[in-house]
Write a protein that holds these residues in place. Structure first.
Motif, PDB file in Angstrom:
ATOM      1  N   THR A 135      11.194   4.129 -11.123  1.00 22.31           N
ATOM      2  CA  THR A 135      10.634   3.212 -11.417  1.00 22.31           C
ATOM      3  C   THR A 135       9.992   3.122  -9.857  1.00 22.31           C
ATOM      4  OG1 THR A 135      12.161   3.628 -13.513  1.00 22.31           O
ATOM      5  CG2 THR A 135      10.529   1.712 -12.771  1.00 22.31           C
ATOM      6  N   ALA A 136      10.932   2.501  -8.720  1.00 20.47           N
ATOM      7  CA  ALA A 136      10.823   1.799  -7.779  1.00 20.47           C
ATOM      8  C   ALA A 136       9.614   2.518  -7.735  1.00 20.47           C
ATOM      9  CB  ALA A 136      11.606   1.581  -7.256  1.00 20.47           C
ATOM     10  N   LEU A 137       9.441   4.030  -7.493  1.00 23.34           N
ATOM     11  CA  LEU A 137       9.021   4.367  -6.150  1.00 23.34           C
ATOM     12  C   LEU A 137       7.229   4.339  -7.234  1.00 23.34           C
ATOM     13  CD1 LEU A 137      10.632   7.681  -5.727  1.00 23.34           C
ATOM     14  CD2 LEU A 137       9.912   5.658  -3.404  1.00 23.34           C
ATOM     15  N   GLY A 138       7.530   4.993  -8.421  1.00 26.98           N
ATOM     16  CA  GLY A 138       5.859   4.396  -8.680  1.00 26.98           C
ATOM     17  C   GLY A 138       5.490   3.426  -9.264  1.00 26.98           C
ATOM     18  N   LEU A 139       6.086   2.295  -9.687  1.00 22.70           N
ATOM     19  CA  LEU A 139       5.257   0.715  -9.061  1.00 22.70           C
ATOM     20  C   LEU A 139       5.138   0.563  -7.857  1.00 22.70           C
ATOM     21  CD1 LEU A 139       7.725  -0.788 -11.537  1.00 22.70           C
ATOM     22  CD2 LEU A 139       5.413   0.019 -11.704  1.00 22.70           C
ATOM     23  N   ALA A 140       5.372   0.745  -7.372  1.00 21.35           N
ATOM     24  CA  ALA A 140       5.374   0.760  -5.479  1.00 21.35           C
ATOM     25  C   ALA A 140       4.339   1.295  -5.490  1.00 21.35           C
ATOM     26  CB  ALA A 140       6.329   1.025  -4.332  1.00 21.35           C
ATOM     27  N   ALA A 141       3.859   2.124  -5.920  1.00 23.80           N
ATOM     28  CA  ALA A 141       2.772   3.833  -5.485  1.00 23.80           C
ATOM     29  C   ALA A 141       1.373   3.205  -6.601  1.00 23.80           C
ATOM     30  CB  ALA A 141       2.552   4.949  -5.940  1.00 23.80           C
ATOM     31  N   ALA A 142       1.843   2.358  -7.378  1.00 25.17           N
ATOM     32  CA  ALA A 142       0.737   1.653  -8.395  1.00 25.17           C
ATOM     33  C   ALA A 142       0.056   0.995  -7.905  1.00 25.17           C
ATOM     34  CB  ALA A 142       0.795   1.215  -9.400  1.00 25.17           C
ATOM     35  N   ALA A 143       0.930   0.168  -6.479  1.00 26.64           N
ATOM     36  CA  ALA A 143       0.345  -1.233  -5.989  1.00 26.64           C
ATOM     37  C   ALA A 143       0.089  -1.055  -4.893  1.00 26.64           C
ATOM     38  CB  ALA A 143       2.001  -2.122  -5.741  1.00 26.64           C
ATOM     39  N   LEU A 144      -0.588   0.612  -4.547  1.00 24.30           N
ATOM     40  CA  LEU A 144      -1.367   0.649  -3.707  1.00 24.30           C
ATOM     41  C   LEU A 144      -1.971   1.145  -3.861  1.00 24.30           C
ATOM     42  CD1 LEU A 144       1.231   1.786  -1.480  1.00 24.30           C
ATOM     43  CD2 LEU A 144       1.035  -0.343  -0.885  1.00 24.30           C
ATOM     44  N   VAL A 145      -2.830   1.459  -4.406  1.00 26.27           N
ATOM     45  CA  VAL A 145      -3.764   2.944  -5.344  1.00 26.27           C
ATOM     46  C   VAL A 145      -5.226   1.204  -5.609  1.00 26.27           C
ATOM     47  CG1 VAL A 145      -2.707   4.166  -6.155  1.00 26.27           C
ATOM     48  CG2 VAL A 145      -3.472   2.159  -8.120  1.00 26.27           C
ATOM     49  N   SER A 146      -5.883   2.032  -5.520  1.00 30.62           N
ATOM     50  CA  SER A 146      -7.428   1.240  -5.380  1.00 30.62           C
ATOM     51  C   SER A 146      -7.882   1.218  -6.868  1.00 30.62           C
ATOM     52  CB  SER A 146      -8.311   1.456  -4.163  1.00 30.62           C
ATOM     53  OG  SER A 146      -8.798   2.353  -4.011  1.00 30.62           O
TER      54      SER A 146
END
Length: 415
Positions: A278-289
């Motif tokens: 869950t942490a990795l998925g949300l962290a990735a979402a914070a980096l996309v554009s």
């Protein structure tokens, strides 16, 4: 279906109440106050609701009565919001919120009275976890659709009808008698409530999963507001609902996947994997554009969150004494909902410019929850004194428990 209808009504309330308040008063703050009163009693009512449910001689009647009161409270709010003084509406909401622990943890605890221990019960907990996620998708969607097509008041009445259906179905459940989790020798209600809280604290596995999920849900509670702000920052203000729908659909897929896993897979390992995923998925979402890529990341995070929910139910069932299992489920659910309410309040400080940072913070809370869970489980010290083992529900004489009916406790779990 019983749990799905009840939880659909509970999930849809968050949308319907606010829409009804705006429609009648022109202010969303009125609805926010009512929702606060609806959620606030969970943490205080959970120990009492669990203790009374465990002592009920006729569990079908008790659960049907609780769900009936839940449905009546929703109907009363549909009629009264914006038409009676706010304090009276808050009192109605608080009364309905007291039934909330039965809708969440209470219904989950009934699985032990429906199925014998083993792989079938483990899969049942995964299916039960999926009803949470299915309701999270269907509840707000149903409320929004009916409110737009007809009226917010009608949407509230539809949710009340769903809770009433759950009430009727509960009365028809084929509960087994004379099995683990059945009422035991009567004791004082105050003592039962204290024993439930003490069990959650003293049993290391329960203490670990409760602490970890409360920390994680502090972040999850802020996810709805943050997703709306994130979508706005990505240039699509209306896509916040899409991101949360992707998260809920992913959670359904995660819990459905749990039904395919062998029961021999350690739930403790799956809990850590789910929190970190869950942490990795949300962290990735914070980096996309872009919103589509963010939706994919939200779906992946939701799948891992669904895994955590299913595992949480298994751990609660495996490590709680039969006579206290209902209290453990209701207390754990109440604490999680309160933690989510705290996170939702904190999200009120977020802005469009800080959405990415808030989402990163939510991801960090999931990772911190995984670390907290690992540390609490590995801690060699116990809050109960080793000189007084009789105070711990886990140290009761073997003769008081039907061990043949509890393969979950084949080996003693002593810190």
């Amino acid at each position: 279906m019983t749990a799905f209808f009840a939880r659909l009504a509970d999930e849809g309330m968050a949308v319907a109440v606010v829409m009804l308040a705006v429609d009648r008063t022109g202010s969303a703050a009125h609805g926010a106050f009512v929702l606060t009163a609806w959620m606030a009693p969970h943490v205080f009512a959970a120990p009492l609701a669990g203790a009374v449910a465990a002592r009920a001689r006729r569990p079908r009647l008790f659960y049907a009565g609780a769900l009936g009161g839940f449905a009546m409270a929703i109907s009363a709010l549909a009629i009264s919001i914006g038409r009676i003084p706010l304090p009276l509406a808050l009192a109605i909401a608080a009364a309905g919120g007291c039934c909330g622990p039965i809708v969440s943890g209470g219904l989950s605890s009934l699985i032990t009275r429906l199925l014998p221990a083993g792989g079938e019960r483990s899969r049942a907990y995964s299916w039960d976890a999926m009803t949470y996620n299915a309701a999270a998708v269907a509840g707000p969607g149903t409320a929004g659709l009916v409110a737009s097509a007809l009226s917010p008041a009608t949407a509230m009445l539809v949710l009340s009808a769903a809770a009433a259906c759950a009430c009727v179905l509960t009365a028809l459940l084929p509960l087994r008698t004379g099995v683990e989790g059945s009422p035991v020798v009567p004791t004082r209600l105050r003592r039962d409530m204290a024993d439930g809280v003490r069990t959650v604290w003293q049993e290391r596995e329960l203490r670990a999963i409760t602490a970890a999920t409360c920390l994680a849900f502090t972040g999850i509670g802020a996810l709805t507001t943050t997703s709306v702000l994130l979508a706005t920052s990505l240039g699509s203000a209306g896509a916040g609902g899409l991101l949360m729908t992707a998260f809920a659909v992913g959670a359904m897929a995660g819990t459905l996947g749990m039904t395919r896993l062998r029961p021999t897979v350690l739930p403790q390992r799956l809990a850590v994997i789910g929190l970190l995923g869950t942490a990795l998925g949300l962290a990735a979402a914070a980096l996309v554009s872009s919103v589509p890529v963010a939706a994919v990341c939200f779906a992946a995070a939701g799948a891992c969150d669904g895994l955590v929910l299913a595992v949480t139910l298994r751990i609660r069932a495996d490590h709680s004494p039969p006579q206290l299992r209902t209290q453990v489920f209701t207390i754990g659910a109440g604490l999680k909902i309160s933690a989510a309410a705290t996170g939702s309040a904190l999200a009120g400080l977020a802005t469009v410019g800080t959405a990415h940072w808030y989402l990163t913070g939510i991801a960090l809370l999931q990772a911190a929850a995984a670390l907290l869970y690992t540390l609490v489980r590995r801690c060699s010290c116990s809050p109960c004194s080793p000189q007084e083992p009789s105070r711990s529900p886990r140290r009761r004489p073997v003769t008081t428990t039907n061990t043949a009916a509890r393969p979950d406790s084949e080996a003693p779990r002593v810190p």
